[in-house]
Design a protein around this motif. Sequence first.
Motif, PDB file in Angstrom:
ATOM      1  N   HIS A 287      51.249  36.667  46.012  1.00 56.66           N
ATOM      2  CA  HIS A 287      51.865  37.844  45.398  1.00 56.66           C
ATOM      3  C   HIS A 287      51.896  39.045  46.334  1.00 56.66           C
ATOM      4  O   HIS A 287      51.091  39.153  47.261  1.00 56.66           O
ATOM      5  CB  HIS A 287      51.116  38.222  44.112  1.00 56.66           C
TER       6      HIS A 287
ATOM      7  N   VAL B 135      46.253  35.478  44.818  1.00 52.20           N
ATOM      8  CA  VAL B 135      46.314  36.691  45.647  1.00 52.20           C
ATOM      9  C   VAL B 135      47.273  36.481  46.811  1.00 52.20           C
ATOM     10  O   VAL B 135      48.102  37.342  47.117  1.00 52.20           O
ATOM     11  CB  VAL B 135      44.902  37.084  46.141  1.00 52.20           C
TER      12      VAL B 135
ATOM     13  N   TRP C  19      51.323  43.064  46.430  1.00 56.39           N
ATOM     14  CA  TRP C  19      50.431  43.970  45.686  1.00 56.39           C
ATOM     15  C   TRP C  19      50.768  45.425  45.975  1.00 56.39           C
ATOM     16  O   TRP C  19      51.213  45.772  47.066  1.00 56.39           O
ATOM     17  CB  TRP C  19      48.966  43.683  46.062  1.00 56.39           C
TER      18      TRP C  19
ATOM     19  N   ASN D 165      41.465  48.151  41.190  1.00 58.21           N
ATOM     20  CA  ASN D 165      41.491  46.862  41.877  1.00 58.21           C
ATOM     21  C   ASN D 165      40.474  46.808  43.002  1.00 58.21           C
ATOM     22  O   ASN D 165      39.946  47.827  43.433  1.00 58.21           O
ATOM     23  CB  ASN D 165      42.893  46.517  42.376  1.00 58.21           C
TER      24      ASN D 165
ATOM     25  N   TRP E 218      48.109  45.486  40.829  1.00 59.05           N
ATOM     26  CA  TRP E 218      47.096  46.073  41.699  1.00 59.05           C
ATOM     27  C   TRP E 218      45.894  45.198  41.785  1.00 59.05           C
ATOM     28  O   TRP E 218      45.492  44.410  41.137  1.00 59.05           O
ATOM     29  CB  TRP E 218      46.695  47.466  41.232  1.00 59.05           C
TER      30      TRP E 218
END
Length: 172
Positions: free
Chosen positions: A35, A32, A37, A76, A172
């Motif tokens: 990246h 997480v 998003w 998400n 997402w």
Amino acid sequence: MIKSIKYSDLSPSETERLQHHIDTEFGHVPFVQAHVWAQPDWSIIKYEEDNTATFYNVVLREIALDGQNVKAAGINNVITPEAYRGKGYATTLLKATEGKLFDEWGCDCGVLLCADALVPFYSRLNWYKVDAILYYDQPAGKQLYDSNVMLLTPPGCSRLSPKEIDLNGLPW
């Protein structure tokens, strides 16, 4: 009470509250952190006494399944704050709002990127795992996702079995 709110219409305090829950739940996960998003289009929130009991975000986008464009609802950050866990709130919220994905937003499928431990949970809600190669965008270019991809199709429709999925944008 359940509310569907355009993400851009959330108050600053509500955005901050949801982001706090996201950071608490996923902020420590290296994938997480590494990246960029997509910003959600919608937030679906179940409240208990004006507190967020559970929520998820939705990104609406044209994606490619085996080269064919379809409208998808990318789900998400399905999060239930610790104080509300074990009460079935996430299940209730996802079931109660499933029709919104297909009837109101006209999506052909729901898509979620899922941790191993959560596959059984989503499977009970009619999501199904697909063995597809999934690509998503990042500032450095296309990336390959190497974990679970789950789909949801409208009631009464055949399951989709793509071999390749391109999110045509940020994950997402």
